[in-house]
Design a protein around this motif. Structure first.
Motif, PDB file in Angstrom:
ATOM      1  N   ASP A 132       0.845  -1.198   0.000  1.00  0.00           N
ATOM      2  CA  ASP A 132       0.000   0.000   0.000  1.00  0.00           C
ATOM      3  C   ASP A 132       0.884   1.254   0.000  1.00  0.00           C
ATOM      4  O   ASP A 132       1.039   1.924   1.025  1.00  0.00           O
ATOM      5  CB  ASP A 132      -0.917  -0.023   1.232  1.00  0.00           C
ATOM      6  CG  ASP A 132      -2.023   1.016   1.163  1.00  0.00           C
ATOM      7  OD1 ASP A 132      -1.957   1.927   0.306  1.00  0.00           O
ATOM      8  OD2 ASP A 132      -2.957   0.928   1.988  1.00  0.00           O
ATOM      9  N   LYS A 134       0.434   4.198  -1.068  1.00  0.00           N
ATOM     10  CA  LYS A 134      -0.231   5.450  -0.669  1.00  0.00           C
ATOM     11  C   LYS A 134      -0.272   5.584   0.849  1.00  0.00           C
ATOM     12  O   LYS A 134      -0.049   6.660   1.394  1.00  0.00           O
ATOM     13  CB  LYS A 134      -1.643   5.522  -1.262  1.00  0.00           C
ATOM     14  CG  LYS A 134      -1.645   5.781  -2.748  1.00  0.00           C
ATOM     15  CD  LYS A 134      -3.038   5.945  -3.280  1.00  0.00           C
ATOM     16  CE  LYS A 134      -2.961   6.203  -4.782  1.00  0.00           C
ATOM     17  NZ  LYS A 134      -4.263   6.453  -5.360  1.00  0.00           N
ATOM     18  N   ARG A 135      -0.554   4.484   1.535  1.00  0.00           N
ATOM     19  CA  ARG A 135      -0.549   4.498   3.000  1.00  0.00           C
ATOM     20  C   ARG A 135       0.860   4.790   3.516  1.00  0.00           C
ATOM     21  O   ARG A 135       1.039   5.594   4.444  1.00  0.00           O
ATOM     22  CB  ARG A 135      -1.039   3.155   3.535  1.00  0.00           C
ATOM     23  CG  ARG A 135      -1.030   3.068   5.046  1.00  0.00           C
ATOM     24  CD  ARG A 135      -1.494   1.708   5.521  1.00  0.00           C
ATOM     25  NE  ARG A 135      -1.463   1.625   6.965  1.00  0.00           N
ATOM     26  CZ  ARG A 135      -1.317   0.501   7.633  1.00  0.00           C
ATOM     27  NH1 ARG A 135      -1.229  -0.656   6.994  1.00  0.00           N
ATOM     28  NH2 ARG A 135      -1.285   0.504   8.949  1.00  0.00           N
ATOM     29  N   GLU A 137       3.235   6.394   1.984  1.00  0.00           N
ATOM     30  CA  GLU A 137       3.555   7.794   1.708  1.00  0.00           C
ATOM     31  C   GLU A 137       2.876   8.724   2.710  1.00  0.00           C
ATOM     32  O   GLU A 137       3.477   9.690   3.190  1.00  0.00           O
ATOM     33  CB  GLU A 137       3.141   8.160   0.286  1.00  0.00           C
ATOM     34  CG  GLU A 137       3.534   9.573  -0.094  1.00  0.00           C
ATOM     35  CD  GLU A 137       3.166   9.933  -1.528  1.00  0.00           C
ATOM     36  OE1 GLU A 137       3.194  11.140  -1.834  1.00  0.00           O
ATOM     37  OE2 GLU A 137       2.852   9.025  -2.319  1.00  0.00           O
ATOM     38  N   ALA A 138       1.621   8.435   3.035  1.00  0.00           N
ATOM     39  CA  ALA A 138       0.891   9.261   4.004  1.00  0.00           C
ATOM     40  C   ALA A 138       1.573   9.187   5.382  1.00  0.00           C
ATOM     41  O   ALA A 138       1.704  10.210   6.069  1.00  0.00           O
ATOM     42  CB  ALA A 138      -0.561   8.818   4.105  1.00  0.00           C
TER      43      ALA A 138
END
Length: 167
Positions: A132, A134-135, A137-138
């Protein structure tokens, strides 16, 4: 613990060690780099610049894995976690020692805590971030925000000044 977890993991893992550990076998998805023993100012095989720009900056995240320390005597990895957060990378860290009480990476949204000496939990955390982006990166962005807003030289200087005034 890491070699056992890596054997069950589908992600590529790069491990920097201050000397090669005896008796540990690594699966083919792991690249082990002997960074050299000693402190950063000594003759190291991986320079501080390489550590930041080649390893941290290109990583999907960083692992800070410690053995059980129920007395919370050690804060090993404190510098690394600050550096990793400043490079906007998520952290996977064992819930042991004094470090998780100083920086709770889960509460702050910048990483995942796993129990010490638990390869299964480590695999789950590595796969969760690896699958994941995106997770991950967040979480990295949350870490960067925390490093910039709290773990910075201005706050450190202020706290150090207050300490010296209290003497």
């Amino acid at each position: 613990t890491l070699s056992l977890a890596a054997a069950r993991c589908r992600q590529s893992i790069e491990v920097l060690c201050p000397g090669m550990p005896d008796g540990v076998s690594w699966p083919s998805n792991v690249n082990v780099i002997d960074s050299g023993k000693g402190w950063n100012f000594e003759d190291k095989r991986v320079s501080y610049n390489q550590l930041l720009h080649k390893h941290y900056a290109r990583s999907a995240g960083s692992l800070i894995i410690l053995k059980k320390d129920p007395a919370e005597c050690t804060a090993v990895g404190f510098t690394e976690i600050i550096e990793v957060m400043a490079m906007a990378r998520p952290v996977i860290m064992t819930r042991t020692g004094a470090l998780p009480t100083e920086i709770d990476v889960e509460k702050n949204g910048c990483g995942i805590l796993v129990p010490p000496e638990n390869p299964e939990a480590l695999v789950e955390a590595i796969e969760a971030l690896g699958n994941d982006p995106k997770r991950a990166e967040a979480m990295g962005q949350k870490g960067l925000e925390l490093a910039e807003s709290y773990y910075n030289i201005v706050r450190y200087a202020r706290d150090l000044h207050k300490f010296f005034e209290s003497l």
